[in-house]
Design an enzyme around this catalytic site. Structure first.
Site, PDB file in Angstrom:
ATOM      1  N   HIS A  37       0.118 -14.711  -9.018  1.00 15.00           N
ATOM      2  CA  HIS A  37      -0.934 -14.555 -10.041  1.00 15.00           C
ATOM      3  C   HIS A  37      -0.525 -15.235 -11.345  1.00 15.00           C
ATOM      4  O   HIS A  37      -1.343 -15.866 -12.006  1.00 15.00           O
ATOM      5  CB  HIS A  37      -1.199 -13.065 -10.319  1.00 15.00           C
ATOM      6  CG  HIS A  37      -1.710 -12.300  -9.131  1.00 15.00           C
ATOM      7  ND1 HIS A  37      -1.003 -11.288  -8.539  1.00 15.00           N
ATOM      8  CD2 HIS A  37      -2.863 -12.402  -8.440  1.00 15.00           C
ATOM      9  CE1 HIS A  37      -1.693 -10.785  -7.533  1.00 15.00           C
ATOM     10  NE2 HIS A  37      -2.833 -11.445  -7.444  1.00 15.00           N
ATOM     11  N   GLN A  61     -14.594  -5.065   0.223  1.00 17.07           N
ATOM     12  CA  GLN A  61     -13.908  -6.025   1.094  1.00 17.07           C
ATOM     13  C   GLN A  61     -12.879  -5.359   2.010  1.00 17.07           C
ATOM     14  O   GLN A  61     -12.141  -6.042   2.707  1.00 17.07           O
ATOM     15  CB  GLN A  61     -13.271  -7.148   0.281  1.00 17.07           C
ATOM     16  CG  GLN A  61     -12.090  -6.764  -0.582  1.00 17.07           C
ATOM     17  CD  GLN A  61     -11.624  -7.920  -1.470  1.00 17.07           C
ATOM     18  OE1 GLN A  61     -12.256  -8.262  -2.458  1.00 17.07           O
ATOM     19  NE2 GLN A  61     -10.511  -8.531  -1.114  1.00 17.07           N
ATOM     20  N   ARG A 187       0.927  -7.135  -0.821  1.00 17.98           N
ATOM     21  CA  ARG A 187       1.177  -6.279   0.344  1.00 17.98           C
ATOM     22  C   ARG A 187       2.645  -6.324   0.798  1.00 17.98           C
ATOM     23  O   ARG A 187       3.045  -5.496   1.612  1.00 17.98           O
ATOM     24  CB  ARG A 187       0.244  -6.645   1.498  1.00 17.98           C
ATOM     25  CG  ARG A 187      -1.200  -6.219   1.242  1.00 17.98           C
ATOM     26  CD  ARG A 187      -2.082  -6.395   2.471  1.00 17.98           C
ATOM     27  NE  ARG A 187      -3.366  -5.734   2.303  1.00 17.98           N
ATOM     28  CZ  ARG A 187      -4.491  -6.339   1.917  1.00 17.98           C
ATOM     29  NH1 ARG A 187      -4.479  -7.618   1.639  1.00 17.98           N
ATOM     30  NH2 ARG A 187      -5.619  -5.653   1.805  1.00 17.98           N
TER      31      ARG A 187
HETATM   32  O1  PAF Z   1      -7.679 -12.464  -3.438  1.00 15.13           O
HETATM   33  C1  PAF Z   1      -7.963 -11.365  -3.951  1.00 15.13           C
HETATM   34  O2  PAF Z   1      -7.129 -10.691  -4.564  1.00 15.13           O
HETATM   35  C2  PAF Z   1      -9.364 -10.802  -3.784  1.00 15.13           C
HETATM   36  O3  PAF Z   1      -9.890 -11.104  -2.556  1.00 15.13           O
HETATM   37  C3  PAF Z   1     -10.329 -11.226  -4.909  1.00 15.13           C
HETATM   38  C4  PAF Z   1     -10.552 -12.732  -4.919  1.00 15.13           C
HETATM   39  C5  PAF Z   1      -9.773 -10.785  -6.253  1.00 15.13           C
HETATM   40  C6  PAF Z   1     -11.691 -10.559  -4.715  1.00 15.13           C
HETATM   41  O4  PAF Z   1     -11.590  -9.169  -4.768  1.00 15.13           O
END
Ligand code: PAF
Length: 279
Positions: A37, A61, A187
């Protein structure tokens, strides 16, 4: 750095910046921030006047038997990382703000959403495409930053951008790996010491596959890698597929640029990784 918890407020602030002529970069995340990130944040800081990081563990999701509840949540540490890296705004909405009980609208990218991870995670990419649409609208982003570890996600978002005429440009960013080769992922924190050791084999096997792609038969490369992945202690292979870099269609002997994408369980943790292979 400002922390904004309300979608309408975030959108108002973003619109003000656009009016002032600022360019906005969005790094959509589910928190548990790591060096992957940070590499996206650093890139946005180079390109954009304003960098927004969204932190939202998106329930739409996750499947019913997936890790939504136990997904790592490390808000204080995340805010510290954002502050240290000069992020302008952290957008941290509640589930109720993003998906109130009467929520009805979903975005689907047909076909692309049903292959690879989509075969095993029903509705996953529908949830991703929907939340990213909302995040782009709320943040008014000129650029959205996505890591290439989730290669299928990146391709789906790129397709959605083209199909729905979003003004946001997608900036793909290379996978960040530990020294051992393991692709950095939120994870990874689920892995025990033994499991982590086992998981290091995944990137090694992919690297070996990419080295043999130039002169070996495609089927051989794939089968050989699958056999090695299956031999990793405690592993279960969801898929290991070689697909075309451009559109994720199955690669064949004429494919010049391919992606070898895998999803492998190590114990109770599902890891994804991929490598780009060129001829
Ligand atoms: O890659 C991720 O962390 C997620 O799929 C995202 C793009 C933030 C959408 O929730």
């Amino acid at each position: 750095m400002k922390v904004i918890k309300n979608a309408l407020q975030m959108q108002k602030i973003a619109l003000k910046h656009i009016k002032n002529g600022d360019e906005i970069g969005l790094i959509p995340t589910m928190g548990a921030l790591h060096d992957g990130h940070v590499s996206l944040i650093v890139k946005s800081e180079k390109n954009d006047d304003i960098t927004i990081v969204s932190i939202f563990v998106n329930p739409t999701q996750f499947g019913p038997n997936e890790d939504y509840l136990k997904y790592p949540r490390t808000v204080q540490k995340d805010l510290e990382i954002c502050r240290k890296n000069h992020v302008n705004y952290v957008f941290m909405p509640s589930v109720n703000d993003m998906f109130p009980v009467d929520y009805k609208t979903f975005v689907e990218v047909k076909a692309l959403q049903d292959i690879l991870c989509g075969k095993f995670r029903i509705n996953h990419f529908r949830g991703v495409a929907t939340v990213v649409t909302k995040l782009f609208n709320i943040s008014c982003a000129d650029r959205g930053y996505f890591g290439m570890k989730d290669f299928q996600q990146l391709k789906i978002i790129e397709k959605m951008i083209r199909d729905l005429n979003f003004r946001t440009k997608i900036v793909p960013c290379p996978i960040v790996r530990e020294k051992s080769g393991l692709a950095i992922s939120s994870r990874n924190s689920y892995l025990s010491v033994e499991e982590k050791k086992a998981s290091l084999n995944i990137s090694r096997i992919l690297r070996e596959a990419s080295e043999s792609f130039r002169d070996k038969n495609l089927n051989f490369v794939r089968k050989n890698a699958i056999n090695k992945l299956k031999r990793i202690r405690g592993s279960r292979v969801d898929y290991a597929e070689v697909v075309n870099f451009i559109d994720l269609s199955p690669a064949d002997k004429d494919t010049k640029k391919a992606v070898f994408a895998v999803a492998v369980w190590i114990g109770k943790t599902r890891l994804i990784d991929n490598v780009i292979m060129t001829k």
